[in-house]
Design a protein around this motif. Structure first.
Motif, short mmCIF file in Angstrom:
data_model
loop_
_atom_site.label_atom_id
_atom_site.label_comp_id
_atom_site.label_asym_id
_atom_site.label_seq_id
_atom_site.Cartn_x
_atom_site.Cartn_y
_atom_site.Cartn_z
N LYS A 165 0.82 -1.22 0.00
CA LYS A 165 0.00 0.00 0.00
C LYS A 165 0.85 1.27 0.00
O LYS A 165 2.05 1.23 0.27
CB LYS A 165 -0.90 0.02 1.24
N LYS A 166 0.18 2.39 -0.30
CA LYS A 166 0.82 3.71 -0.17
C LYS A 166 0.14 4.42 1.00
O LYS A 166 -1.09 4.41 1.10
CB LYS A 166 0.64 4.52 -1.46
N MET A 167 0.96 5.03 1.86
CA MET A 167 0.40 5.73 3.03
C MET A 167 0.96 7.14 3.15
O MET A 167 2.16 7.36 2.97
CB MET A 167 0.74 4.96 4.32
N ASP A 209 -3.59 4.92 -0.09
CA ASP A 209 -4.60 3.97 0.39
C ASP A 209 -4.94 4.25 1.85
O ASP A 209 -6.03 3.95 2.32
CB ASP A 209 -4.04 2.54 0.31
N ILE A 210 -3.92 4.78 2.59
CA ILE A 210 -4.08 4.98 4.04
C ILE A 210 -3.58 6.38 4.39
O ILE A 210 -2.56 6.83 3.87
CB ILE A 210 -3.23 3.95 4.83
N PHE A 211 -4.31 7.07 5.28
CA PHE A 211 -3.79 8.29 5.91
C PHE A 211 -3.74 8.05 7.41
O PHE A 211 -4.72 7.62 8.02
CB PHE A 211 -4.65 9.52 5.62
N THR A 212 -2.58 8.34 8.01
CA THR A 212 -2.43 8.16 9.46
C THR A 212 -2.03 9.46 10.13
O THR A 212 -1.06 10.11 9.71
CB THR A 212 -1.36 7.08 9.75
N ASN A 213 -2.76 9.83 11.17
CA ASN A 213 -2.33 10.94 12.02
C ASN A 213 -1.49 10.35 13.15
O ASN A 213 -1.99 9.61 13.99
CB ASN A 213 -3.52 11.69 12.63
N LEU A 261 -10.57 5.09 1.15
CA LEU A 261 -9.42 5.57 1.93
C LEU A 261 -9.55 5.04 3.36
O LEU A 261 -10.63 5.12 3.96
CB LEU A 261 -9.39 7.10 1.95
N VAL A 262 -8.45 4.49 3.89
CA VAL A 262 -8.43 4.07 5.30
C VAL A 262 -7.81 5.20 6.10
O VAL A 262 -6.76 5.73 5.72
CB VAL A 262 -7.59 2.78 5.47
N VAL A 263 -8.46 5.61 7.19
CA VAL A 263 -7.93 6.69 8.02
C VAL A 263 -7.64 6.14 9.42
O VAL A 263 -8.54 5.58 10.06
CB VAL A 263 -8.93 7.87 8.10
N SER A 264 -6.39 6.29 9.85
CA SER A 264 -6.04 5.80 11.19
C SER A 264 -5.49 6.94 12.04
O SER A 264 -4.96 7.92 11.51
CB SER A 264 -5.03 4.64 11.09
N GLY A 303 -17.58 8.06 4.99
CA GLY A 303 -17.63 6.68 4.50
C GLY A 303 -16.29 5.97 4.46
O GLY A 303 -16.18 4.90 3.87
N CYS A 304 -15.26 6.55 5.09
CA CYS A 304 -13.94 5.89 5.12
C CYS A 304 -13.94 4.80 6.18
O CYS A 304 -14.61 4.91 7.20
CB CYS A 304 -12.84 6.88 5.51
N LYS A 305 -13.11 3.77 5.95
CA LYS A 305 -12.84 2.80 7.02
C LYS A 305 -11.87 3.47 7.98
O LYS A 305 -10.94 4.15 7.53
CB LYS A 305 -12.22 1.55 6.42
N THR A 306 -12.08 3.31 9.30
CA THR A 306 -11.19 3.97 10.27
C THR A 306 -10.56 2.95 11.21
O THR A 306 -11.16 1.91 11.51
CB THR A 306 -11.96 5.03 11.09
N VAL A 307 -9.33 3.27 11.63
CA VAL A 307 -8.59 2.41 12.57
C VAL A 307 -8.22 3.28 13.77
O VAL A 307 -7.34 4.14 13.68
CB VAL A 307 -7.32 1.83 11.91
#
Ligand code: NAD
Length: 287
Positions: free
Chosen positions: A125-127, A199-203, A228-231, A250-254
């Motif tokens: 993936k790309k983050m 694919d993923i954004f992480t704070n 987009l997955v947001v963590s 509507g994003c999947k969140t972690v």
């Protein structure tokens, strides 16, 4: 199980430690699995870390966890480091192997496992990741070791920026399968552009945690899209503004609490070779 002359000790060192959920989580798991171990927490300041580590060796403890502000100081006191801990330059788990201290960093793996637990695999993936402190470094290095394809690191030009440059260089030099770029977090347009390609954004900053609760690095929520997955690494509050906004779009969140749980599960495995009773621990301490 009662403490006896055979009971082996594990512990947490750092400062403060009074609020930590680790003693409850580990002692519950030891009891549940019938292991003759006991886990305590000791308030140790950064400058006291080398002496504390020497004392724990003398007492032949089975292992110990390390929290702020001792993670880097203890890294220098280990006899050997895992690849991740060596690249991160900080340890959160130290295991006694035949009298030698082996240092690990399970924070990043905790994040990777938390993603997996939410049905998100990082390999390939790309983050885009914001931050360059302890949590951000652990996640960037470990996700690269776990096969993430591309990382766009966004760091604020504060006292952590040198660390961001060093981390990007280490990933570039030691983990060639991962392409890594560094950007200024203040370049908002670039941040949105990179999130758009990720694919993923992480704070992995403190934004979202008290006293910045109610704040999010993402002011234009149009950047959130399905797929987009947001963590978030912040776990207090459990649902940060970032996660609430992403969920609404509507994003999947972690959530960050998963990283906290799974870094403990990984440390437990290093200490005991066994799986922590994850579902019971989650229900009791992380609900
Ligand atoms: P740190 O002090 O090492 O790093 C802080 C980071 O936040 C730096 O990159 C800094 O530039 C950034 N930052 C601070 N204020 C900012 C602002 N106003 N705007 C943009 N960036 C800002 O801290 P850390 O140990 O990396 O912890 C960061 C967060 O992660 C904390 O909320 C902490 O509780 C959380 N954390 C969670 C876990 C977990 O298991 N979920 C583990 C470690 C840390």
């Amino acid at each position: 199980m009662e403490i006896s002359g055979h009971t082996q000790m594990l512990c947490l060192i750092g400062s403060p430690v009074g609020h930590s959920g680790s003693p409850a989580m580990y002692n519950y798991s030891f009891r549940k699995l019938g292991l003759d171990y006991a886990y305590l927490a000791f308030d140790i300041k950064e400058e006291e870390a080398p002496e504390a580590v020497r004392s724990l060796k003398l007492l032949n403890v089975k292992g110990f966890n390390v929290t702020m502000p001792c993670k880097t100081a203890v890294c220098h006191c280990c006899d050997e480091l895992s690849q991740a801990a060596g690249l991160i330059g900080a340890v959160n788990t130290v295991v006694n192997v035949n009298g030698r201290w082996i240092g690990h960093n399970t924070d990043g793996l905790g994040w990777v496992q938390s993603c997996r637990d939410s049905g998100v695999e990082v390999r390939g993936k790309k983050m885009a990741i914001a931050g360059s402190g302890g949590a951000a470094t652990a996640i960037a290095v470990t996700s690269a070791l776990e096969g993430i394809r591309e990382l766009s690191v966004f760091a604020r030009k504060d006292s952590f920026y040198d660390n961001a440059e060093a981390t990007v260089e280490k990933i570039h030099n030691h983990i060639p399968g991962c392409t890594v770029h560094l950007y200024d977090l203040d370049e908002e347009g670039r941040l949105y552009e990179e999130i758009g390609k990720s694919d993923i954004f992480t704070n992995a900053t403190r934004v979202g945690m008290k006293p910045m609760d109610g704040q999010s690095l993402i002011r234009d929520t149009k950047v959130f899209r399905k797929g987009l997955v947001v963590s978030d690494v912040v776990y207090n509050p459990r649902t940060t503004k970032l996660l609430a906004d992403a969920q609404a779009a509507g994003c999947k969140t972690v959530p960050g609490v998963g990283m906290l749980l799974w870094q403990g599960v990984e440390a437990f495995r290093l200490y005991t070779g066994l799986d922590m009773p994850v579902e019971e621990v989650r229900e009791r301490y992380f609900a």
